[in-house]
Structures are given as structure tokens and as C-alpha cells.
Design an enzyme around this catalytic site. Structure first.
Site, short mmCIF file in Angstrom:
data_model
loop_
_atom_site.label_atom_id
_atom_site.label_comp_id
_atom_site.label_asym_id
_atom_site.label_seq_id
_atom_site.Cartn_x
_atom_site.Cartn_y
_atom_site.Cartn_z
N CYS A 123 -45.27 32.60 -68.98
CA CYS A 123 -45.04 33.18 -67.65
C CYS A 123 -45.01 34.68 -67.90
O CYS A 123 -44.00 35.21 -68.36
CB CYS A 123 -43.73 32.69 -67.05
N CYS A 126 -42.27 36.65 -65.86
CA CYS A 126 -40.84 36.38 -66.00
C CYS A 126 -40.60 35.22 -66.94
O CYS A 126 -40.75 35.36 -68.15
CB CYS A 126 -40.17 36.14 -64.65
N SER A 127 -40.28 34.04 -66.40
CA SER A 127 -39.82 32.96 -67.27
C SER A 127 -40.02 31.58 -66.67
O SER A 127 -39.31 30.65 -67.05
CB SER A 127 -38.33 33.16 -67.57
N CYS A 128 -40.94 31.43 -65.72
CA CYS A 128 -41.16 30.11 -65.13
C CYS A 128 -41.50 29.10 -66.22
O CYS A 128 -42.31 29.38 -67.11
CB CYS A 128 -42.28 30.17 -64.08
#
Lengths: 221, 105
Positions: A123, A126-128
Site C-alpha cells: 500500500c 499508507c497501510s491497507c
């Protein structure tokens, strides 16, 4: 969206979430300014009746309870059951629901590693991450270095994980969004024909479902 | 590639550092802010949606974004949302932060 890299790492163009009495134990060491904000917000939200301490504790327990073994069970079943695998690749969310894993409302797309294609998930913004299958993402998945580099030099980054892929493999790097999640379906290692479902599950690590490593017992060539 | 970056979160292709694959054990406050996010954005409360949360993180500005850890950004982003939506006031939060820090000394 998906990017593809054939024989070169340089042409990848990828783009396509009173009172702390009943909450988990206090942290060690002095409270930082940001930690104080977290505690203050939590107290105010509880006092305003928007959340209760019990809910926070239960939610932390839920977060702690989800481990990559969930994803590993899905992968092992796909290795053993071709019809399930077909459904999983067609509609990951529905197939997981069959196993009692409710990913809704975020759709899951399962990408299959083959003898020609190796998939990796990131991602970049971000951090999906498929938390309901793998738990919370590891630090490196959220790191600037991984998010930045995996899309331009995936082979180099994989070497940092100890993964030396066959140079003939195509690499696809999938950039997650807030509205959907990816899971890699790794290749079943050779010489596991007689393995039970539990033995197969043991081979499936978190990192191989992100695509930065291969399952245990895999042989690179 | 010289495309304009849309914010401090837009890091793709910009870094040369090796990936640090070591993990740290999550602290209690990190899990609690993760839990708070889930609760505040759940179907029952729906105080904000994931896109508002993302926007709040992406709007922290490069100085804050680049000097705070992952879950520190979550705390600051949720703070900004709660104040913007007048769910809590800036004054009551500031006072409570002082109280918390006093209590912890």
C-alpha cells in the site's frame, strides 16, 4: 491497479484505517505527549458516552486474536480443493465467507502465483492490508522504505527478505487501496502431495501471503 | 519520474534506504488507538469514514507526518477529526492532556 515487470525491475509503473480502568494494561515508561492525547481522547469519549471501556478492551482482544493462521487456512484449502480455489480467485470475499471469515464491506482480491508470475502486495500511500486474514500489518509493511521501493525495484527488496526469485519470473506488484485488499495465493511447494491440511497450513507464512517470501519447503531455481 | 507528489504520504519511488524487517511489539496505546478507530468508524457510531481518516492523516503536513510514528499519526488524525466535528473541543482536550501528564508524574 496492477503493475507488471518482465525481466527488468526498472519498468514497473505501479499505481493504479473516569478512565482507563478497564482497558488494557498501562504502558511502560513515561507517557509521551502523543500518548497523553490518546489517553485524554479515550477518557473524553468514554465520558461523553460515545464508547465504553469494555468495548475498547474487547476490540483490542479481537485485534489480538486475528493472526496469519487464518489466511494460511484459506491458502491450504485452496491448495487442496480446486473448486474452492476457483471460487477464491473469482470472488475472494465470498469464498472466505464460506470459511466463516467475514471481510465485508472491503472486497478481497486474491492473486495467484504461478510458474510464470510472482505477486507482491503493497500500500504505497499508507497501510491497507487484509487484516481480517493476516492480523495487523508488520512494521516493515508500513515503512516508507518498503512502500517506496517495492514498486521500482521489487527484486532488490525481496533479496532483503532473503528471497531470490528466478529471474525469468514476471513480478506483479499490487498497490492496495482503502476500498479493497489483496492476498497472494502462493504456489504449493513440491513434494507435499501427501501433506494433511494442517501440515500444509504450517507451510504458509504471513510474508508469503504478502509475496515477499515463498512458503516453507519452497525451492527457488 | 517527476510527477508532483500529492503529500508526504506519497512516497512511491522516492527512498533508497533498505527495508528494516525487524518488528516491535505493539504498545498498549497503539492497540487502543487502533481499537478506538474501529469503534468510532463502526456501523453503530459512524462518526467518520475511512476516507476522512485517510485525509486527516494525509493533511497532518510533512513536518508532523515525517516526525511521528505510524500510530502517533493515527492519534493526531483522530484528534483533528474529533475537534473538527465538534465531538470534543480543543480546550477540553488540552486541559485533559495536562491532567493526564500531571497524573502520570
Amino acid at each position: 491497479m496492477t503493475s507488471e515487470d518482465n525481466y527488468s525491475d526498472n519498468n514497473v509503473v505501479s499505481k493504479q484505517v473516569h478512565k482507563h480502568d478497564h482497558t488494557p494494561p498501562a504502558d511502560q515508561g513515561p507517557v509521551t505527549q502523543v500518548q497523553a492525547i490518546q489517553i485524554a481522547m479515550q477518557e473524553l469519549l468514554i465520558e461523553k458516552g460515545l464508547v465504553c471501556a469494555e468495548e475498547i478492551r474487547e476490540t483490542v482482544e479481537l485485534i489480538d486474536s486475528i493472526t496469519p493462521s487464518r489466511g494460511a487456512e484459506v491458502v491450504a484449502r485452496a491448495w487442496l480443493d480446486p473448486e474452492f480455489k476457483s471460487r477464491l480467485l473469482h470472488n475472494g470475499t465470498a469464498a472466505c465467507l464460506e470459511m466463516g471469515i467475514d471481510l465485508r464491506p472491503t472486497p478481497l482480491v486474491v492473486v495467484e502465483n504461478t510458474s510464470l508470475i510472482h505477486n507482491i502486495v503493497v500500500c504505497t500511500l499508507c497501510s491497507c492490508y487484509p487484516r481480517m486474514l493476516l492480523g495487523l500489518p508488520p512494521d516493515w509493511y508500513k515503512s516508507t522504505a518498503y512502500r517506496s521501493r517495492i514498486i521500482i525495484e521489487p527484486r532488490v527488496v525481496l533479496l532483503e527478505f532473503g528471497t531470490n526469485l528466478n529471474p525469468e519470473l514476471s513480478i506483479r506488484v499490487h498497490d492496495s487501496t482503502a476500498d479493497m485488499r489483496y492476498l497472494v495465493l502462493p504456489q504449493r511447494p513440491n513434494n507435499t502431495e501427501n501433506f494433511s491440511v494442517n501440515q500444509l497450513t504450517e507451510l504458509v507464512t504471513r510474508d508469503c501471503m504478502i509475496g515477499v517470501t515463498l512458503p516453507k519447503n519452497s525451492v527457488t531455481s | 519520474m517527476s510527477a508532483k507528489r500529492i503529500g508526504p504520504h506519497d512516497v512511491a519511488g522516492s527512498v533508497v534506504d533498505p527495508v528494516d524487517t525487524t518488528a516491535h511489539e505493539l504498545a498498549g496505546w497503539e492497540k487502543r488507538i487502533d481499537a478506538l478507530y474501529k469503534l468510532l468508524a463502526d456501523e453503530k457510531r459512524c462518526l467518520f469514514v475511512v476516507d476522512e481518516f485517510r485525509l486527516a492523516i494525509e493533511s497532518l503536513g510533512p513536518d508532523v507526518y515525517n516526525t511521528h510514528s505510524y500510530y502517533e499519526r493515527w492519534v493526531l488524525a483522530i484528534r483533528d477529526i474529533l475537534i473538527k466535528k465538534q465531538i470534543i473541543t480543543s480546550d477540553e482536550l488540552s486541559q485533559r492532556v495536562v491532567d493526564v501528564l500531571d497524573r502520570e508524574v
